[in-house]
Motif scaffolding. Structure first.
Motif, PDB file in Angstrom:
ATOM      1  N   VAL B  56      40.442  37.001 -14.184  1.00  0.00           N
ATOM      2  CA  VAL B  56      40.122  35.905 -13.252  1.00  0.00           C
ATOM      3  C   VAL B  56      38.829  35.281 -13.769  1.00  0.00           C
ATOM      4  CG1 VAL B  56      39.499  35.323 -10.880  1.00  0.00           C
ATOM      5  CG2 VAL B  56      41.204  37.115 -11.329  1.00  0.00           C
ATOM      6  N   ALA B  58      36.409  33.179 -12.926  1.00  0.00           N
ATOM      7  CA  ALA B  58      35.157  33.203 -12.152  1.00  0.00           C
ATOM      8  C   ALA B  58      34.648  34.635 -11.998  1.00  0.00           C
ATOM      9  CB  ALA B  58      35.366  32.564 -10.780  1.00  0.00           C
ATOM     10  N   LYS B  59      35.575  35.570 -11.833  1.00  0.00           N
ATOM     11  CA  LYS B  59      35.202  36.967 -11.653  1.00  0.00           C
ATOM     12  C   LYS B  59      34.693  37.560 -12.962  1.00  0.00           C
ATOM     13  CE  LYS B  59      37.222  40.870  -9.109  1.00  0.00           C
ATOM     14  NZ  LYS B  59      38.464  41.278  -8.416  1.00  0.00           N
ATOM     15  N   TYR B  62      31.122  36.565 -13.642  1.00  0.00           N
ATOM     16  CA  TYR B  62      30.213  37.326 -12.784  1.00  0.00           C
ATOM     17  C   TYR B  62      30.091  38.782 -13.232  1.00  0.00           C
ATOM     18  CZ  TYR B  62      28.619  40.098  -8.850  1.00  0.00           C
ATOM     19  OH  TYR B  62      27.952  41.006  -8.071  1.00  0.00           O
ATOM     20  N   ASP B  66      26.950  41.321 -13.691  1.00  0.00           N
ATOM     21  CA  ASP B  66      26.887  42.540 -12.879  1.00  0.00           C
ATOM     22  C   ASP B  66      26.681  43.778 -13.771  1.00  0.00           C
ATOM     23  OD1 ASP B  66      27.408  43.738 -10.144  1.00  0.00           O
ATOM     24  OD2 ASP B  66      29.045  44.696 -11.261  1.00  0.00           O
ATOM     25  N   ARG B  69      23.164  43.864 -15.012  1.00  0.00           N
ATOM     26  CA  ARG B  69      22.219  44.345 -13.994  1.00  0.00           C
ATOM     27  C   ARG B  69      22.197  45.871 -13.947  1.00  0.00           C
ATOM     28  NH1 ARG B  69      24.426  40.037  -9.639  1.00  0.00           N
ATOM     29  NH2 ARG B  69      22.987  38.306 -10.115  1.00  0.00           N
TER      30      ARG B  69
END
Lengths: 196, 196
Positions: B56, B58-59, B62, B66, B69
Motif C-alpha cells: 500500500v 501510503a503505508k 510511512y 516508522d 524511528r
C-alpha cells in the motif's frame, strides 16, 4: 512555538477508541492542545488501497488479543464488537457536524458512541440502537440525524477525508505533531516524545 | 517451568531485522533461551491472504519512517533496502539447513545476511552479490548453495512454514511465549513482560 496534537479518528476503529481513551492524558502530561480530526476511515481505505486487518482472518483473530492487551495496559474497558464492521458514515457526519456547530458537544458525543460500540457491544448499524444510545447520553437523535443529512456537513466530511489522504493518512488512529505523522494507538509513546 | 522465546523470522523483513538486533538482549535480561524459527514469509502471506505493508504506497512510505524511528530508539543501523522485496527462498533454506546441520553457524549466517540487506543495501536478489557477502563473512557459498538445493532442506522449510501457519502466524517477526503469540518488533515490550 509548540505544536498541537492532531488526532484523526473514526468511531468504527477499535484502535482509535483505545487512542481516544489515552489522548487526554498525553495532552495533559505534555501541556498540549488536541485538535480532533473526524474523518471517514472507509473513504481513506478506498482512496489508498489499505484495508482493515480484520479482513485477514489470522490477523483479525490476533488483533483482538492485541487490543485486549493494550486495554489491560491502559486500564480501560474494551470488548471487540460482535457487529464489526460498523458503517460509520452517519456517525462521523454527526461528529464533524457537532464540531463545527456545537463544538463543546463533540467530545461527549464521541465518548457515548465509542462506549456503545467498543465497551457495551451495541449494534450501531441499527438506527433504533443509535437513537437509544444517543438519548441515554442526553442528545436529541432527531437533531443529530438532521445534522447527518445536511448537505454542507456531508461535503465537510468528504473534504476532511480527502485532506487526510492528501497528508498521507492511510489508517486510524493517525496523529500529526507538526509535519510528523504517527499511525496507531501503539505509537502514542512516540507521539508523547514528539510533544515533550 | 520457564518458557523459551520462539522467534519466527525471515531475512526479507525489515521488522524482523530490527527484532533480530534486540532479541539477544531480551533473552539475556530475562534469562531466557531463544528458539530461532526460520520460515518463509512469502509462503505465510500466500496461505493467510496477508501482504506486506509496502504494497500500500501510503503505508509503505510511512513504514520506512516508522522503522527508522525504532532503529534510532534501539541505537542500531538501518537503511531501507532499495532492492525490496527480496526473494528469500534460497537464503531461508540456507538458514534452516545450517540450523539443522551446523547449528553454531546459523546465527552468524543470518547476521551477515541481515547486515547485507538492511544495513549495507546490497542486492541479495543477485547470486553474485550473495556469494560475495557470504564469502566476506567466512562462509563457503558453494556449500551453502548445495544446502539450499538439498531436497530434504527444501521440505523442511516448507514444513516449518506450514507449521507457522497452523499456529496462527501471518507476518514477521512473530514470537511465542508458550501458547501466547506476539506479532511485530513493536511488541517486544509485551514479549519481555510475558518472559519476566
Amino acid at each position: 512555538m509548540k505544536h498541537a496534537l492532531e488526532f484523526y479518528f473514526d468511531v468504527g476503529s477499535p484502535a482509535a477508541y483505545l487512542a481516544w481513551t489515552q489522548v487526554p492524558r498525553i495532552a495533559r502530561e505534555t501541556g498540549t492542545e488536541v485538535e480532533y480530526r473526524p474523518f471517514l476511515l472507509g473513504g481513506v481505505f478506498q482512496a489508498t488501497g489499505n484495508r482493515s486487518p480484520m479482513e485477514v482472518p489470522a490477523k483479525g483473530q490476533y488483533m483482538v488479543d492485541d487490543l485486549q492487551r493494550f486495554a489491560r495496559r491502559y486500564g480501560v474497558p474494551f470488548a471487540h464488537s460482535p457487529h464489526f464492521p460498523i458503517n460509520t458514515l452517519a456517525l462521523m457526519r454527526m461528529a464533524l457536524g457537532l464540531q463545527l456547530r456545537d463544538p463543546h458537544r463533540m467530545v461527549p458525543f464521541v465518548d457515548a458512541v465509542y462506549r456503545a460500540i467498543w465497551v457495551d457491544g451495541r449494534n450501531m448499524n441499527d438506527p433504533g440502537t443509535v437513537a437509544a444510545a444517543l438519548q441515554a447520553a442526553d442528545f436529541d437523535p432527531e437533531k443529530l440525524l438532521a445534522l447527518a443529512s445536511d448537505p454542507a456537513v456531508k461535503d465537510d466530511l468528504k473534504a476532511a477525508t480527502q485532506e487526510a489522504v492528501q497528508r498521507g493518512v492511510f489508517g486510524a488512529p493517525t496523529f500529526f505533531v507538526g509535519q510528523e505523522m504517527f499511525w496507531g494507538q501503539d505509537r502514542l509513546d512516540f507521539v508523547k516524545e514528539a510533544l515533550s
